[in-house]
Design an enzyme around this catalytic site. Structure first.
Site, mmCIF file in Angstrom:
data_model
loop_
_atom_site.group_PDB
_atom_site.id
_atom_site.type_symbol
_atom_site.label_atom_id
_atom_site.label_comp_id
_atom_site.label_asym_id
_atom_site.label_seq_id
_atom_site.Cartn_x
_atom_site.Cartn_y
_atom_site.Cartn_z
ATOM 1 N N GLU A 179 0.830 -1.216 0.000
ATOM 2 C CA GLU A 179 0.000 0.000 0.000
ATOM 3 C C GLU A 179 0.865 1.267 0.000
ATOM 4 O OE1 GLU A 179 -3.484 2.013 2.843
ATOM 5 O OE2 GLU A 179 -2.173 0.429 3.608
ATOM 6 N N LYS A 234 -9.667 2.178 -3.000
ATOM 7 C CA LYS A 234 -10.156 1.722 -1.708
ATOM 8 C C LYS A 234 -11.491 2.391 -1.392
ATOM 9 C CE LYS A 234 -8.747 1.345 3.166
ATOM 10 N NZ LYS A 234 -7.697 1.655 4.154
ATOM 11 N N CYS A 256 -5.382 -2.579 2.834
ATOM 12 C CA CYS A 256 -5.244 -2.443 4.284
ATOM 13 C C CYS A 256 -6.400 -3.104 5.022
ATOM 14 C CB CYS A 256 -5.088 -0.963 4.662
ATOM 15 S SG CYS A 256 -4.494 -0.692 6.348
#
Length: 324
Positions: A81, A138, A194
């Site tokens: 990430e 995301k 994440c």
């Protein structure tokens, strides 16, 4: 059970034994054949306090390029990430350097994507010439970490810019779960960024069943305490629930390959820079949770609640005149 009556105790023991036996039976089933795809997982070990320092950022970036270009060429290289400290839109040469290091293989990297004044925490797949061939934004953001709740509302209603993601003060959420078709032996991947890996309902919301799960994360926020290892354990549960292998690439660790039964079949040590070449494990048929989600558990809870209510109601008696 509390009254130590024979029938309820026998039923409870039988249920536990059946669950244990079913688990042992599943573990004894033949392993699914691995996919004919070799992955390279890159762990740069960029400390959070140094990650965005201009000089250190270039060092970590070059380290990832070096790992990508080393050894035999894999089918896919994966960076963690926000691994790229530069905006691809403003620095096309960055994508070209990544593609050159990939030597013809696609490289999936964590980036920050920008359009106008909006930013997204994204995964980009970079192909030949530095061209982005696939992208995922995301969608399940961390409140107060990646955005301020109601920040955009405060901007729309009161003109308050400080917390508005649409004005560049925080990330904007992506449209939702997605499946990326990487083609060939790589098949279809369900990307997670994440802590999206801790929400099982998000995986079930994907538009189709993927061949494997791809999680990129930066757990440097947690230091070397229990956080990274708890996060890894939660990722293992997602693999078990979906019956899919999960490939986890973390900035400082724990980078790991998890098979469809939740077992770690390859990993890199916490807090070390390096890369791991691993074959992509195969998938299992959809397990119960992938098919029905929380439905059976909710029905069981409703049944237990109804049973308790029935038992309580039948034992409620009003005092008679004689008893008074």
């Amino acid at each position: 059970l509390a009254q130590r009556r024979a029938v309820p105790m026998a039923l409870a023991v039988g249920l536990v034994a059946a669950g244990f036996g079913f688990g042992m039976w599943r573990e004894a089933q033949p392993e699914p054949a691995p996919r004919m795809a070799m992955l390279r997982l890159v762990q740069p070990n960029a400390e959070q306090g140094l990650k965005w320092d201009p000089e250190q950022a270039r060092l970590f970036f070059d380290r990832q390029l070096s790992f990508t270009a080393s050894g035999a060429r894999p089918d896919l290289v994966i960076w963690p990430e926000t691994a790229v400290p530069y905006l691809l839109e403003e620095n096309p040469v960055v994508g070209e350097l990544i593609a050159e290091a990939g030597r013809g293989s696609p490289v999936a990297v964590g980036v920050q994507r920008v359009e106008g004044r909006q930013f997204w925490n994204s995964l980009a797949v970079i192909g030949s010439g530095g061209r982005v061939t696939a992208n995922y934004d995301k969608h399940h953001l961390v409140p107060f970490g990646e955005y301020i709740p109601f920040g955009d509302v405060m901007y729309d209603w009161f003109g308050l810019v400080a917390f508005a993601a649409q004005q560049g003060n925080g990330y904007s959420p992506g449209p939702g779960p997605a499946v990326l078709d990487l083609g060939g032996n790589l098949g279809k991947a369900l990307p997670l960024i994440c802590y999206e890996a801790i929400f099982p309902q998000d995986l079930r919301a994907a538009p189709e069943r993927a061949d494997w799960i791809l999680q990129i994360t930066n757990d440097a926020w947690f230091g070397t305490w229990s956080g990274p290892f708890q996060h890894l354990a939660q990722a293992q549960l997602r693999a078990i629930e979906q019956g899919l292998p999960l490939v986890r690439v973390a900035n400082t660790g724990v980078t790991a390959v998890i098979d469809a039964r939740g077992r770690i079949v390859g990993s890199l040590p916490m807090g070390e820079a390096g890369y791991l070449d691993a074959r992509l494990p195969g998938a299992l048929p959809p397990p119960p949770y992938a098919r029905w989600g929380e439905g059976p558990v909710l029905m069981l809870l409703m049944g237990l609640a109804l049973g308790l209510w029935t038992v309580s109601y039948t034992h409620l008696t009003l005092p008679t005149n004689r008893e008074v």
